[in-house]
Write a protein that holds these residues in place. Structure first.
Motif, PDB file in Angstrom:
ATOM      1  N   GLY A  64       0.807  -1.211   0.000  1.00 21.98           N
ATOM      2  CA  GLY A  64       0.000   0.000   0.000  1.00 21.98           C
ATOM      3  C   GLY A  64       0.843   1.264   0.000  1.00 21.98           C
ATOM      4  O   GLY A  64       0.583   2.206  -0.754  1.00 21.98           O
ATOM      5  N   MET A  65       1.882   1.297   0.847  1.00 20.94           N
ATOM      6  CA  MET A  65       2.761   2.456   0.895  1.00 20.94           C
ATOM      7  C   MET A  65       3.534   2.607  -0.411  1.00 20.94           C
ATOM      8  O   MET A  65       3.692   3.727  -0.928  1.00 20.94           O
ATOM      9  CB  MET A  65       3.735   2.319   2.070  1.00 20.94           C
ATOM     10  N   GLY A  66       4.029   1.486  -0.934  1.00 21.53           N
ATOM     11  CA  GLY A  66       4.786   1.540  -2.176  1.00 21.53           C
ATOM     12  C   GLY A  66       3.949   2.037  -3.330  1.00 21.53           C
ATOM     13  O   GLY A  66       4.416   2.826  -4.167  1.00 21.53           O
ATOM     14  N   ASP A  67       2.693   1.584  -3.398  1.00 21.84           N
ATOM     15  CA  ASP A  67       1.812   2.044  -4.461  1.00 21.84           C
ATOM     16  C   ASP A  67       1.544   3.543  -4.326  1.00 21.84           C
ATOM     17  O   ASP A  67       1.504   4.283  -5.320  1.00 21.84           O
ATOM     18  CB  ASP A  67       0.507   1.255  -4.421  1.00 21.84           C
ATOM     19  N   ALA A  68       1.353   4.002  -3.070  1.00 26.09           N
ATOM     20  CA  ALA A  68       1.111   5.430  -2.844  1.00 26.09           C
ATOM     21  C   ALA A  68       2.320   6.267  -3.240  1.00 26.09           C
ATOM     22  O   ALA A  68       2.174   7.370  -3.785  1.00 26.09           O
ATOM     23  CB  ALA A  68       0.757   5.672  -1.379  1.00 26.09           C
ATOM     24  N   LEU A  69       3.518   5.756  -2.988  1.00 30.80           N
ATOM     25  CA  LEU A  69       4.723   6.494  -3.367  1.00 30.80           C
ATOM     26  C   LEU A  69       4.822   6.682  -4.872  1.00 30.80           C
ATOM     27  O   LEU A  69       5.490   7.606  -5.352  1.00 30.80           O
ATOM     28  CB  LEU A  69       5.968   5.766  -2.855  1.00 30.80           C
ATOM     29  N   ARG A  70       4.167   5.823  -5.639  1.00 30.24           N
ATOM     30  CA  ARG A  70       4.212   5.927  -7.092  1.00 30.24           C
ATOM     31  C   ARG A  70       2.973   6.603  -7.671  1.00 30.24           C
ATOM     32  O   ARG A  70       2.866   6.725  -8.898  1.00 30.24           O
ATOM     33  CB  ARG A  70       4.375   4.530  -7.704  1.00 30.24           C
ATOM     34  N   GLY A  71       2.071   7.065  -6.796  1.00 28.98           N
ATOM     35  CA  GLY A  71       0.859   7.670  -7.323  1.00 28.98           C
ATOM     36  C   GLY A  71       0.295   8.826  -6.525  1.00 28.98           C
ATOM     37  O   GLY A  71      -0.784   9.339  -6.850  1.00 28.98           O
ATOM     38  N   GLU A  72       0.978   9.248  -5.465  1.00 31.18           N
ATOM     39  CA  GLU A  72       0.468  10.341  -4.625  1.00 31.18           C
ATOM     40  C   GLU A  72       0.411  11.638  -5.428  1.00 31.18           C
ATOM     41  O   GLU A  72       1.386  12.052  -6.050  1.00 31.18           O
ATOM     42  CB  GLU A  72       1.367  10.525  -3.401  1.00 31.18           C
ATOM     43  N   PRO A  73      -0.738  12.325  -5.437  1.00 28.39           N
ATOM     44  CA  PRO A  73      -0.833  13.589  -6.175  1.00 28.39           C
ATOM     45  C   PRO A  73      -0.123  14.728  -5.453  1.00 28.39           C
ATOM     46  O   PRO A  73       0.189  14.632  -4.260  1.00 28.39           O
ATOM     47  CB  PRO A  73      -2.340  13.836  -6.233  1.00 28.39           C
ATOM     48  N   ASP A  74       0.119  15.795  -6.185  1.00 30.30           N
ATOM     49  CA  ASP A  74       0.679  17.013  -5.599  1.00 30.30           C
ATOM     50  C   ASP A  74      -0.436  17.707  -4.820  1.00 30.30           C
ATOM     51  O   ASP A  74      -1.404  18.211  -5.406  1.00 30.30           O
ATOM     52  CB  ASP A  74       1.203  17.913  -6.718  1.00 30.30           C
ATOM     53  N   ARG A  75      -0.293  17.733  -3.501  1.00 30.76           N
ATOM     54  CA  ARG A  75      -1.318  18.333  -2.643  1.00 30.76           C
ATOM     55  C   ARG A  75      -0.837  19.629  -2.000  1.00 30.76           C
ATOM     56  O   ARG A  75      -1.407  20.095  -1.010  1.00 30.76           O
ATOM     57  CB  ARG A  75      -1.763  17.338  -1.561  1.00 30.76           C
ATOM     58  N   VAL A  76       0.211  20.200  -2.562  1.00 38.40           N
ATOM     59  CA  VAL A  76       0.765  21.430  -1.992  1.00 38.40           C
ATOM     60  C   VAL A  76      -0.267  22.558  -1.965  1.00 38.40           C
ATOM     61  O   VAL A  76      -0.361  23.276  -0.955  1.00 38.40           O
ATOM     62  CB  VAL A  76       2.051  21.844  -2.730  1.00 38.40           C
ATOM     63  N   PRO A  77      -1.057  22.771  -3.023  1.00 41.71           N
ATOM     64  CA  PRO A  77      -2.048  23.866  -2.937  1.00 41.71           C
ATOM     65  C   PRO A  77      -3.015  23.698  -1.761  1.00 41.71           C
ATOM     66  O   PRO A  77      -3.344  24.684  -1.088  1.00 41.71           O
ATOM     67  CB  PRO A  77      -2.777  23.777  -4.285  1.00 41.71           C
ATOM     68  N   GLU A  78      -3.462  22.454  -1.522  1.00 43.53           N
ATOM     69  CA  GLU A  78      -4.333  22.220  -0.370  1.00 43.53           C
ATOM     70  C   GLU A  78      -3.614  22.530   0.934  1.00 43.53           C
ATOM     71  O   GLU A  78      -4.194  23.113   1.864  1.00 43.53           O
ATOM     72  CB  GLU A  78      -4.790  20.767  -0.333  1.00 43.53           C
ATOM     73  N   LEU A  79      -2.350  22.131   1.005  1.00 44.26           N
ATOM     74  CA  LEU A  79      -1.592  22.352   2.231  1.00 44.26           C
ATOM     75  C   LEU A  79      -1.342  23.834   2.459  1.00 44.26           C
ATOM     76  O   LEU A  79      -1.394  24.312   3.597  1.00 44.26           O
ATOM     77  CB  LEU A  79      -0.261  21.587   2.172  1.00 44.26           C
ATOM     78  N   VAL A  80      -1.076  24.583   1.390  1.00 43.69           N
ATOM     79  CA  VAL A  80      -0.883  26.031   1.514  1.00 43.69           C
ATOM     80  C   VAL A  80      -2.108  26.659   2.166  1.00 43.69           C
ATOM     81  O   VAL A  80      -2.001  27.477   3.095  1.00 43.69           O
ATOM     82  CB  VAL A  80      -0.616  26.672   0.138  1.00 43.69           C
ATOM     83  N   ALA A  81      -3.294  26.280   1.697  1.00 39.43           N
ATOM     84  CA  ALA A  81      -4.524  26.841   2.257  1.00 39.43           C
ATOM     85  C   ALA A  81      -4.670  26.488   3.730  1.00 39.43           C
ATOM     86  O   ALA A  81      -5.056  27.337   4.553  1.00 39.43           O
ATOM     87  CB  ALA A  81      -5.731  26.336   1.461  1.00 39.43           C
ATOM     88  N   ALA A  82      -4.343  25.241   4.083  1.00 40.27           N
ATOM     89  CA  ALA A  82      -4.454  24.827   5.484  1.00 40.27           C
ATOM     90  C   ALA A  82      -3.453  25.567   6.362  1.00 40.27           C
ATOM     91  O   ALA A  82      -3.780  26.003   7.472  1.00 40.27           O
ATOM     92  CB  ALA A  82      -4.246  23.321   5.587  1.00 40.27           C
ATOM     93  N   LEU A  83      -2.225  25.719   5.881  1.00 40.44           N
ATOM     94  CA  LEU A  83      -1.194  26.388   6.672  1.00 40.44           C
ATOM     95  C   LEU A  83      -1.551  27.851   6.903  1.00 40.44           C
ATOM     96  O   LEU A  83      -1.386  28.378   8.014  1.00 40.44           O
ATOM     97  CB  LEU A  83       0.150  26.287   5.959  1.00 40.44           C
ATOM     98  N   ARG A  84      -2.025  28.520   5.860  1.00 44.82           N
ATOM     99  CA  ARG A  84      -2.373  29.941   6.004  1.00 44.82           C
ATOM    100  C   ARG A  84      -3.567  30.113   6.931  1.00 44.82           C
ATOM    101  O   ARG A  84      -3.601  31.020   7.755  1.00 44.82           O
ATOM    102  CB  ARG A  84      -2.673  30.532   4.635  1.00 44.82           C
ATOM    103  N   GLY A  85      -4.547  29.231   6.787  1.00 46.41           N
ATOM    104  CA  GLY A  85      -5.746  29.368   7.594  1.00 46.41           C
ATOM    105  C   GLY A  85      -5.491  29.146   9.076  1.00 46.41           C
ATOM    106  O   GLY A  85      -6.184  29.729   9.914  1.00 46.41           O
TER     107      GLY A  85
END
Length: 316
Positions: free
Chosen positions: A226-247
């Protein structure tokens, strides 16, 4: 006034480490505990803050999340120095890693579900009156990010040798591609043997090499897949994280080894810029500065975390 602390989980093994060690076997004063969670126990190492005589401790804890095929022992060289700096330590085995039982299926070991579990750990620590500094290494960085996105009440987030999304093409991703069919068709013993034949542990101290083989053999195949598959398919979630960090005004640090061979250093620096986060590269280190140059990593972490905690005490 901070609420009274809840009792700590029962200690499983309070025996001090025996003999000299390096890397994952570095001696430390943490206690081996089991953390109760809604999905089952998590194996962990807990060290209480040990302040110097001239310095009062913060009521804070660093929650440390390991990477793919890693464990809480990856943070062994950091535990005592962080505790002596006045910050407690809680290093985890994610479900399916080493001494933590796995979750039911492969999909349960992706960053999203694991992030919910880590967020629950952070909430428990925060409810006990502790300020939480959350650090994720490599795959653990993707999990820590998911924990923040699910509302984990951390004071600061440190992403160490992690990236904005899936692992880019290179030797580490190629290894995942090679090992996945071996694991599915021939099992974990074949993976251990293949890594042994490849000389993956030849450069390590013999005792450390023996531990790394033992740890891998105790890992859950479902978790590794499961972890290995996620490492090869995890999307770029930086925009979501930016919003969470600022908020939430969450302090953030991106740190990596100067010679990281997983996510390129330039990619991690760009991620830090996108997050408006602090950035540092640790010299004489590649993908695991926690064991390759722990003092260099501590020279980054401790001053940064102290600044965050001081700022926290000044806020109304």
């Amino acid at each position: 006034m901070a609420p009274a602390r809840e009792p700590l989980p029962v200690r499983v093994d309070e025996a001090p480490p025996t003999g000299p060690g390096t890397g994952q076997l570095t001696p430390h004063h943490a206690a081996r505990i089991d953390l109760p969670t809604p999905t089952g126990p998590l194996a962990a190492l807990r060290a209480e803050a040990r302040p110097r005589a001239d310095d009062e401790p913060w009521d804070a804890v660093a929650v440390l999340v390991p990477g793919y095929s890693g464990s809480k022992e990856d943070f062994a060289p950091l535990i005592d120095p962080i505790a002596h700096a006045g910050i407690g330590v809680l290093a985890l085995d994610l479900p399916g890693q080493y001494e933590s039982p796995p979750l039911p299926g492969e999909l349960d070991h992706r960053p999203g579900p694991l992030g919910l579990l880590v967020a629950d750990v952070v909430r428990t620590e925060a409810a006990a009156g502790r300020t939480v500094l959350l650090l994720g290494h490599s795959f653990g960085g993707l999990v820590a990010r998911a924990a923040v996105l699910s509302g984990a009440p951390a004071r600061g987030l440190t992403l160490m040798d992690s990236g904005p999304g899936e692992l880019p093409m290179g030797p580490r991703r190629s290894r995942l591609d090679i090992l996945e069919p071996v694991l599915r068709r021939r099992g974990l013993d074949a993976v251990v043997a293949l890594r042994e034949e490849a000389g993956d542990w030849e450069a390590a101290d013999p005792a450390v090499a023996a531990f790394l083989r033992h740890r891998l053999a105790r890992s859950s195949p479902a978790a590794l897949l499961g972890m290995g598959d996620a490492l090869r398919g995890e999307p770029d979630r930086v925009p979501e994280l930016v919003a969470a960090l600022r908020g939430r005004r969450l302090a953030t640090l991106v740190v990596c080894g100067m010679n990281d061979d997983a996510w390129p250093v330039t990619t991690q620096r760009t991620m830090a810029d996108r997050l408006e986060a602090e950035f540092a590269a640790v010299p004489r280190a590649a993908h695991s500065p926690n064991v390759e140059n722990p003092q260099g990593l501590l020279d980054v972490l401790l001053p940064t975390w102290r600044t965050w905690l001081r700022e926290d005490t000044l806020e109304p």
